[in-house]
Write a protein that holds these residues in place. Structure first.
Motif, PDB file in Angstrom:
ATOM      1  N   CYS A  45     -27.183   3.639  15.669  1.00 52.30           N
ATOM      2  CA  CYS A  45     -26.855   4.431  14.470  1.00 52.30           C
ATOM      3  C   CYS A  45     -28.116   4.791  13.688  1.00 52.30           C
ATOM      4  O   CYS A  45     -28.266   5.928  13.229  1.00 52.30           O
ATOM      5  N   TRP A  48     -29.964   7.597  15.370  1.00 53.64           N
ATOM      6  CA  TRP A  48     -29.239   8.854  15.164  1.00 53.64           C
ATOM      7  C   TRP A  48     -29.520   9.410  13.764  1.00 53.64           C
ATOM      8  O   TRP A  48     -29.778  10.600  13.598  1.00 53.64           O
ATOM      9  N   GLN A  75     -24.969   6.297  24.413  1.00 56.03           N
ATOM     10  CA  GLN A  75     -25.419   6.935  23.177  1.00 56.03           C
ATOM     11  C   GLN A  75     -26.849   6.516  22.838  1.00 56.03           C
ATOM     12  O   GLN A  75     -27.655   7.333  22.394  1.00 56.03           O
ATOM     13  N   GLU A 112     -16.557  10.014  23.767  1.00 55.09           N
ATOM     14  CA  GLU A 112     -17.332   9.570  22.601  1.00 55.09           C
ATOM     15  C   GLU A 112     -18.650  10.329  22.503  1.00 55.09           C
ATOM     16  O   GLU A 112     -19.045  10.759  21.419  1.00 55.09           O
ATOM     17  N   SER A 116     -19.863  12.855  19.577  1.00 51.20           N
ATOM     18  CA  SER A 116     -21.115  12.561  18.878  1.00 51.20           C
ATOM     19  C   SER A 116     -22.044  13.778  18.897  1.00 51.20           C
ATOM     20  O   SER A 116     -22.627  14.138  17.868  1.00 51.20           O
TER      21      SER A 116
END
Length: 141
Positions: A45, A48, A75, A112, A116
């Motif tokens: 996170c 990102w 991710q 997902e 995203s």
């Protein structure tokens, strides 16, 4: 993780989903990473958010940490690839290829990742490096 760290993470995620600016959330996720340094989700996170806030060097370091903690997180790999594109680092293709393999074998991860990427492009419509990674991951779309 203690409940306090988990609740801080959850609150930060809710604030993100509500549309709060990345710059405002970076300190929240930095604190989560400081207090729970082995949390792949927190590092992912944070990377990102740094990418959204045009801080690719910080994003690169956070994404490297996330991938090191959990090499199987698509991710985290995507964040690392985008950060590498933005910082001019070499070797990003292996991360894109690995993420592609992960989302191929797990349809849930695939959805997902798609969400995203779309979220990222909604928040930062001119994000060329993310658009490039999206085209590599999903060439058919």
């Amino acid at each position: 993780m203690t409940n306090t760290v988990e609740s801080l993470f959850d609150t930060g995620l809710e604030r993100y989903k509500a549309g709060e600016a990345a710059a405002d959330l970076i300190p929240v996720f930095k604190e989560v990473c400081d207090r729970a340094p082995k949390s792949t989700a927190a590092w992912t996170c944070l990377a990102w958010l740094y990418l959204l806030d045009d801080k690719p060097n910080f994003a690169y370091k956070a994404a490297q940490k996330a991938v090191k903690l959990n090499p199987q997180d698509p991710q985290a790999r995507i964040n690392l690839a985008v950060a590498m594109l933005e910082t001019g680092e070499k070797g990003l293709r292996q991360h894109v290829d690995f993420a592609q393999q992960l989302i191929f074998v797990n349809p849930e991860w695939r959805e997902e990742v798609k969400k995203s990427i779309e979220d990222g492009l909604d928040r930062k419509p001119d994000w060329q490096s993310l658009a490039k990674v999206k085209n590599w991951l999903f060439p058919e779309e």
